[in-house]
Design an enzyme around this catalytic site. Sequence first.
Site: not given
Length: 422
Positions: A70-71, A105, A171, A181, A197, A295
Amino acid sequence: MIVKLPFGKDKVELELPVGADLLESKATEYTPEYTEEELVQKALENPIGTSRVSELAKGKKNIVVITSDHTRPVPSKVTLPIYLKEIRKENPDCNITILIATGFHRPTTDEEMIDKFGKDLIENENFVIHMSQNDEDMEYLGKLPSGGDLLINKIATEADLLVSEGFIEPHFFAGFSGGRKSVLPGIASQRTVFANHCAKFIASDKSRTGNLDGNPIHKDMKFAAEQAKLAFILNVVIDADKKVIAAFAGDSVEAHEEGCQFVKDLSSIKSTEADIVITTNGGYPLDQNIYQSVKSMTAAEACAKEDGIIIEVSKCNDGHGGEGFYQTFKQAASPKDVEDEILKVKMEDTIADQWESQILARILSRHKVFFVADEGTKEILEDMHIEYSSSVEDAIKKAIEIKGKDAKIAVIPDGVSVIVNK
């Protein structure tokens, strides 16, 4: 000139101040030759570096399609029906599982699934939501180039054919989204995401918008996709209205690289040195929370003077977007303290949302930020050492009071759609 800034599912109008720089992707002017559906179909019929997915699907019983959550504004209502039809073209009885790549997420809600995929797909296809915290759902596939453990969802590793759909945009630390990704972080274990990360990689000057060359985060991601046997991708490029303007299908490396070059050609802008930089996170669904909005702040950061002010216009109706992310700032005396502490953290000790905290702390340590958001986010922002503004005009007024009437202003209407070149 009136500039329309995306804000949630709406737009807010801003009268561009005299002498201000308008910095935006050439995607706003790009007109495709075909409709969205035609672009997708033509890409699938002319794959890059491999056979058509219908050929790859022949004789396969268990096919898994990785899709975004959903993001991400992947227009799955357009892409997925065409993709599924192509997969089933030579194999109508195959079993297809659509695996939603949530990465780290929160899970996608039923309402968000219907909004993203449409009721028909939800009722007639088999969707599974990836949960990165469930180690029992993961399979170990060895060590990443970085040294971290590579664990991904067993649904993917047990597939006879693994394919994905997604979109390509700049990105802020992986260089570009899309392609690899979908696997990392998309369907990876949180342990794998944490390793990839880590503070060292986020701090690397190679881990920047629009750069894949020597990018340690990209290197891990590419390796993960290879180990997972990601055989085919369908990636689209979208404009500010979230409409498909280009599509790339085929080999997970070659098709992705061609798509990235297309985006780079459209999205590259020349940096400026402004006293005040105004930007947005591109509206819904990317501006649902503060976490995602970091971002676009990196695009503003790249255009601001050392002591420049950033104005972020992002609805954030879903709040902070990560409890660990929020608490890191709430409990800290200052953003500089957050940055200094994170830089000490070893790869194996990476914690939830540390990467986003690291980048936000870097920005807040060097720039004053006024954040225009949903009123319900005011207290959260203030807890995180960010100043809330009720409107863009209010934020500009405050910024000019600090920088003076002759302050140089730059506006980036969509901060996630640009690559800033020094």
